[in-house]
Design an enzyme around this catalytic site. Structure first.
Site, PDB file in Angstrom:
ATOM      1  N   ASP A 405     -38.263   5.751  -2.556  1.00  0.00           N
ATOM      2  CA  ASP A 405     -38.063   7.283  -2.973  1.00  0.00           C
ATOM      3  C   ASP A 405     -39.648   7.742  -3.192  1.00  0.00           C
ATOM      4  OD1 ASP A 405     -37.254   9.739  -3.789  1.00  0.00           O
ATOM      5  OD2 ASP A 405     -36.748   8.938  -5.805  1.00  0.00           O
ATOM      6  N   GLU A 408     -43.831  10.888  -0.461  1.00  0.00           N
ATOM      7  CA  GLU A 408     -44.548  11.866   0.268  1.00  0.00           C
ATOM      8  C   GLU A 408     -45.879  11.702   0.210  1.00  0.00           C
ATOM      9  OE1 GLU A 408     -41.986  12.359  -1.933  1.00  0.00           O
ATOM     10  OE2 GLU A 408     -40.323  12.293  -0.272  1.00  0.00           O
ATOM     11  N   ASP A 479     -33.268  15.573  -1.952  1.00  0.00           N
ATOM     12  CA  ASP A 479     -32.518  16.404  -3.055  1.00  0.00           C
ATOM     13  C   ASP A 479     -31.655  17.589  -2.629  1.00  0.00           C
ATOM     14  OD1 ASP A 479     -33.242  14.164  -4.517  1.00  0.00           O
ATOM     15  OD2 ASP A 479     -34.996  15.359  -5.676  1.00  0.00           O
TER      16      ASP A 479
HETATM   17  O1  MIG Z   1     -36.685  13.641  -8.569  1.00  0.00           O
HETATM   18  O2  MIG Z   1     -35.160   8.275  -8.861  1.00  0.00           O
HETATM   19  O3  MIG Z   1     -34.429  12.261  -4.233  1.00  0.00           O
HETATM   20  O4  MIG Z   1     -32.351  10.316  -5.004  1.00  0.00           O
HETATM   21  O5  MIG Z   1     -32.305   9.792  -7.638  1.00  0.00           O
HETATM   22  C1  MIG Z   1     -36.578  12.342  -9.127  1.00  0.00           C
HETATM   23  C2  MIG Z   1     -34.650   9.516  -9.290  1.00  0.00           C
HETATM   24  C3  MIG Z   1     -36.746  11.144  -8.308  1.00  0.00           C
HETATM   25  C4  MIG Z   1     -35.661  11.649  -6.511  1.00  0.00           C
HETATM   26  C5  MIG Z   1     -34.684  11.017  -5.272  1.00  0.00           C
HETATM   27  C6  MIG Z   1     -33.356  10.837  -5.938  1.00  0.00           C
HETATM   28  C7  MIG Z   1     -33.371  10.028  -7.059  1.00  0.00           C
HETATM   29  C8  MIG Z   1     -34.442  10.520  -8.097  1.00  0.00           C
HETATM   30  N1  MIG Z   1     -35.720  10.637  -7.531  1.00  0.00           N
END
Ligand code: MIG
Length: 750
Positions: A405, A408, A479
């Protein structure tokens, strides 16, 4: 522009054309794929997306005319004129693409006063159009449609919109006006009346596609840096274009079978007992489920590669308990590494010089979940190997997959400046070039780590990526929210990801942000039960989304559709197998197989699974009927067996418990009896769901886990069905324990 053509040179598959002010290089990759490189930046650019030399020997001719050079393969003709104007024709001489000879109509109305007022009220001002340092403008026909571009928002046909490639984590609800999301896949399919071709712009700098938004006369691509580096992909059909693109950038590898089961996730399950309760909930409600995800809370203070034993107990106890319930645990790993003396990742990272630096060469610090954090320089193989090796602790203790995650990369103190120092292997460069490649190289590191450590087919999920990442990772669309508009958007978004090489993709089922309702949850399970990655996920602070949170009806509907998913699993697995060869996705827009049917060129409310199954979910609140378009051919209602002629709209009763599904005439669809989880028992019976008509199907069987299939440990069955319904089976390959019985289940009218 480039001035007049002076001369050209020919070297194997490469033709270099010298203009007065610019050189242009044409590379013949295959008869149907030509790379056009205008090396504004670097002539020997090593692609991140295309890892090997893909060119095969083929014959072509070069003809020189006054003011023009023509390069011709059997399938494409490229004409270059003075000033660099280029036109492209297919093998039969049909014009595919033509440089726009006019100039862009920049800007529109510029009124500083009005703009200032709008800005004062808080409106976001759109960037005024301008000419990009790297830019190409092509003529547009009124009937042209566009597809691909990865995970972009909006609709299946991208005509009329502008999109940006700059991997972005934006908290607002994604709408069709969003220029960018998490992924950058600069691959565009252009569908013209009676012709189709693809354009892959292999450039990781910030770039845009304006697809008839600025003008009805042209579409254009612009980039902030790098080369104009474009692969023109020809083909007789859209299917061939998608195959050509994945020939270049790679196909999605075979996944482990369990990864195709249902997965349950939430940010956050806060303890071992919370996780186990969810796992038991699935078993108690007899809803099949294969995986459970551990979001960021399982770590100590969000330090990657640590484990919070206080709340989750010893890791091997938790994974053991989950395993005994048939669940495979998947852990999240973010790139941001806590900036903290004595934390082993920090110490090792500094010692090995693995983190990115600022423009002055000092360790770069931004903030993410753990607070101040450093960012691994994933473009270097040495850094990837270091990162990969740290998965050992998780994998050897029963973690079965890794979820990447925030790559980016996302950061809390503003975006990383463009001049942050990074590397593309040994070449030093900046964030400006590497931003869109950051998730790609992180996923690649994770893939290679899992492969090396476990020997299994790696299960990696990444949020950010670039073209070609499909070789290493499945993706989810980030998200989304529990909104009907996001349920609707899931269909075109996953279909376009599929057309862009990502056969293994999914959206958060039920929606990540905001609160889901019972009706939305049921419809989302229905719409997603054929999506390749099938994961229910939700955010902290939102209503929980396990099916039993919405009462008994939702539990029953979920069970019905999750069982259906497990029933169709061998069909889906076969599609993955075929996709490794053809590059075709599992979930497909109708336009992929019926490209000349104007009815489906922007069809967003239904999709195909392979070629044989058409799914038309209800995606509007309160609706209990669905208007279904059936394309050419004969189709059978999966629930009633009723037969329909294609090329017509029909109205299907679709109360909350009904997902309209149609099976094409002449289908053989392999199915299994549902299980609670993959591995609960070996599949001994294969059932062939058939519809009337002559049919054939290749069915693939292996252990669904590791790479032994590469040594030939698999079976490939070929089924043929004649008009009378008799089925014959031939073994195309046999080196794996087969089924005890193969049964035929004709789809009958009920
Ligand atoms: O925005 O790790 O897209 O799936 O649960 C918070 C916490 C960071 C973003 C991910 C989401 C995940 C969340 N992360």
């Amino acid at each position: 522009m480039y001035g007049n053509i002076l001369s050209y040179e020919q070297n194997d598959n490469q033709i270099t054309i010298y203009f007065e002010k610019q050189k242009v290089i044409l590379q013949i990759i295959r008869e149907d794929i030509v790379r056009v490189l205008v090396p504004y930046w670097m002539e020997d650019y090593q692609s991140a997306a295309i890892e090997e030399d893909k060119s095969v020997p083929c014959t072509y001719t070069v003809e020189e005319y006054e003011n023009m050079i023509t390069v011709k393969t059997g399938k494409l003709t490229i004409k270059l004129e003075d000033d660099g104007y280029m036109d492209v024709y297919d093998g039969s001489g049909k014009l595919l693409m033509s440089d726009y000879r006019g100039i862009r109509t920049l800007g529109g109305e510029v009124n500083d006063e009005a703009n200032a007022l709008l800005a004062a009220e808080g409106h976001v001002m759109e960037n005024m159009a301008y000419n990009y340092p790297v830019q190409t403008v092509k003529a547009l026909d009124t009937t042209d449609c566009f597809y691909g571009l990865g995970d972009k928002t909006g609709f299946i046909n991208k005509r009329g919109y502008e999109y940006e490639n700059w991997n972005s984590d934006l908290p607002q609800a994604h709408t069709e006006s969003f220029p960018a999301l998490y992924k950058s896949i600069p691959f565009l399919i252009c569908k013209k009346k009676n012709a189709v071709f693809g354009l892959f712009f292999d450039n990781s700098f910030r770039s845009i596609f304006n697809l008839g938004k600025e003008s009805e006369d042209y579409f254009f691509y612009g980039a902030e840096g790098g080369n104009l580096d474009c692969y023109i992909i020809g083909g007789n059909t859209m299917v061939e274009v998608v195959s050509g693109y994945t020939y270049l950038t790679g196909t999605t590898p075979l996944p482990q079978r369990w990864t195709l089961g249902l997965q349950q996730s939430r940010w956050g399950y806060e303890s071992a007992s919370d996780l186990l309760e969810v796992a038991r909930g699935y078993r108690n409600h007899r809803i099949p489920c294969d995986a459970i995800h551990l979001d960021i809370d399982y770590m100590q203070g969000f330090r990657v590669f640590t484990w919070n034993e206080k709340q989750y107990g010893p890791i091997e106890r938790l994974t053991g308990d989950l395993k005994s319930l048939g669940f495979k645990p998947v852990c999240i790993i973010d790139p941001g590494t806590k900036y903290e003396k004595e934390y082993f990742m920090y110490e090792e990272g500094v010692l090995g010089d693995y983190f990115v630096k600022d423009a002055e060469g000092k360790l770069y610090v931004n903030a993410v979940w753990p607070g101040d954090a450093n960012f691994p320089d994933f473009g270097r193989s040495e850094v990837r190997e270091w990162w990969a090796s740290h998965h050992e602790g998780l994998l050897s203790n029963g973690i079965m997959g890794i979820w990447n995650d925030m790559n980016e990369p996302a950061s809390f103190h503003g975006e990383l400046p463009e001049d942050v120092q990074m590397h593309f292997e040994e070449r030093q460069t900046t964030h400006e070039e590497m931003h869109n490649l950051y998730g790609h190289f992180m996923a690649k590191a994770t893939y290679e780590g899992i492969k090396e450590i476990s020997g299994r087919r790696p299960f990696v999920i990444t949020r950010a990526c670039y073209a070609g990442t499909q070789k290493y990772s499945t993706v989810w669309t980030g998200d989304n929210q529990s909104l009907w508009s996001h349920l609707q958007m899931m269909i075109p978004q996953l279909c376009n990801l599929g057309l862009s090489g990502f056969a293994f993709c999914g959206a958060d089922v039920g929606g990540f942000g905001a609160d889901c309702t019972k009706e939305l949850m049921c419809r989302w399970i229905e719409a997603a039960c054929f999506s390749p990655l099938f994961r229910n996920h939700s955010a902290r602070g939102t209503k929980r989304q396990e099916p039993w949170q919405f009462g008994e009806e939702c539990v029953d509907i979920t069970r019905k559709y999750v069982e259906l998913r497990y029933r169709f699993l061998p069909y889906i697995y076969d599609l993955f197998y075929q996709g490794t060869k053809t590059g075709l996705p599992v979930m497909r827009p109708l336009v992929l197989h019926y490209e000349d049917d104007p009815e489906v060129q922007n069809m967003n409310g239904e999709f195909l699974v392979g070629e044989n199954i058409l799914v038309a979910p209800v995606v509007v609140e309160g609706e209990n009927k669905k208007i279904v378009y059936l394309p050419e051919g004969v189709w059978y209602d999966y629930w009633t067996g009723e037969c329909f002629q294609g090329r017509q709209y029909i109205m299907k009763d679709a109360p909350l418990e009904t997902l309209p599904i149609y099976i094409k005439a002449g289908s053989i669809i392999p199915t299994y009896d549902p299980v609670q989880y993959i591995g609960q028992r070996t599949y001994t019976t294969l059932r062939l769901l058939t519809t009337p008509g002559v049919a054939s199907w290749n069915h693939y069987l292996d252990n669904g886990k590791d790479f032994r299939y590469k040594d030939g440990k698999y079976n490939l069955y070929h089924f043929e069905k004649d008009m009378a319904g008799n089925i014959t089976t031939t073994m195309l390959h046999e080196n794996f324990p087969g089924y005890l019985s193969i049964m035929v289940d004709p789809l009958l009218a009920k």
